[in-house]
Design a protein around this motif. Sequence first.
Motif, PDB file in Angstrom:
ATOM      1  N   ASN A   1    -108.899 -29.472  66.212  1.00 20.05           N
ATOM      2  CA  ASN A   1    -108.714 -29.854  67.627  1.00 20.05           C
ATOM      3  C   ASN A   1    -107.278 -29.615  68.078  1.00 20.05           C
ATOM      4  O   ASN A   1    -107.043 -29.094  69.176  1.00 20.05           O
ATOM      5  CB  ASN A   1    -109.100 -31.317  67.853  1.00 20.05           C
TER       6      ASN A   1
ATOM      7  N   TYR B   1    -105.186 -27.499  66.772  1.00 18.85           N
ATOM      8  CA  TYR B   1    -104.969 -26.053  66.803  1.00 18.85           C
ATOM      9  C   TYR B   1    -105.486 -25.465  68.113  1.00 18.85           C
ATOM     10  O   TYR B   1    -104.793 -24.682  68.763  1.00 18.85           O
ATOM     11  CB  TYR B   1    -105.647 -25.404  65.601  1.00 18.85           C
ATOM     12  N   PHE B   2    -106.714 -25.840  68.467  1.00 20.86           N
ATOM     13  CA  PHE B   2    -107.292 -25.286  69.696  1.00 20.86           C
ATOM     14  C   PHE B   2    -106.575 -25.790  70.939  1.00 20.86           C
ATOM     15  O   PHE B   2    -106.458 -25.088  71.924  1.00 20.86           O
ATOM     16  CB  PHE B   2    -108.791 -25.552  69.771  1.00 20.86           C
ATOM     17  N   GLU B   3    -106.097 -27.016  70.894  1.00 23.69           N
ATOM     18  CA  GLU B   3    -105.315 -27.528  72.048  1.00 23.69           C
ATOM     19  C   GLU B   3    -104.015 -26.753  72.184  1.00 23.69           C
ATOM     20  O   GLU B   3    -103.585 -26.434  73.277  1.00 23.69           O
ATOM     21  CB  GLU B   3    -105.024 -29.023  71.856  1.00 23.69           C
ATOM     22  N   ASN B   4    -103.384 -26.461  71.039  1.00 23.97           N
ATOM     23  CA  ASN B   4    -102.124 -25.712  71.079  1.00 23.97           C
ATOM     24  C   ASN B   4    -102.367 -24.245  71.430  1.00 23.97           C
ATOM     25  O   ASN B   4    -101.541 -23.600  72.049  1.00 23.97           O
ATOM     26  CB  ASN B   4    -101.385 -25.801  69.741  1.00 23.97           C
ATOM     27  N   TYR B   5    -103.499 -23.717  71.040  1.00 20.36           N
ATOM     28  CA  TYR B   5    -103.811 -22.314  71.274  1.00 20.36           C
ATOM     29  C   TYR B   5    -104.151 -22.060  72.741  1.00 20.36           C
ATOM     30  O   TYR B   5    -103.862 -21.004  73.268  1.00 20.36           O
ATOM     31  CB  TYR B   5    -104.957 -21.904  70.358  1.00 20.36           C
ATOM     32  N   SER B   6    -104.796 -23.045  73.379  1.00 22.32           N
ATOM     33  CA  SER B   6    -105.198 -22.808  74.764  1.00 22.32           C
ATOM     34  C   SER B   6    -104.085 -22.962  75.732  1.00 22.32           C
ATOM     35  O   SER B   6    -103.032 -23.234  75.738  1.00 22.32           O
ATOM     36  CB  SER B   6    -106.271 -23.734  75.257  1.00 22.32           C
TER      37      SER B   6
END
Length: 95
Positions: A88, A90-95
């Motif tokens: 979660n 990772y995806f928050e930082n990626y978006s």
Amino acid sequence: MIIFDKKRKGLKNDYEKLLNLKDWYEKISEEASRSSMMERVDIKGQELINQLDLLNAKLIKIQEKHNNLQENQQKLHDSLLEEHKLLNQYFENYS
């Protein structure tokens, strides 16, 4: 007549002795039977105790395995939660 009376008394005494011996033999036979039964019951009782001890040892091993499995399951669950949390992030930082 006197001879017959003596013989009759002798036979009567012998008969009473035989009755006493018969009673003694029956009592001894009953006691031997009881003793034999008690030995068999003791042996069976000891066999049952041994079987119960074995079952108890197996139950303890099963409980230990169960506890270990629960601990491992909890560790896997915690690890999965941690991975989920990291994904979660990772995806928050990626978006």
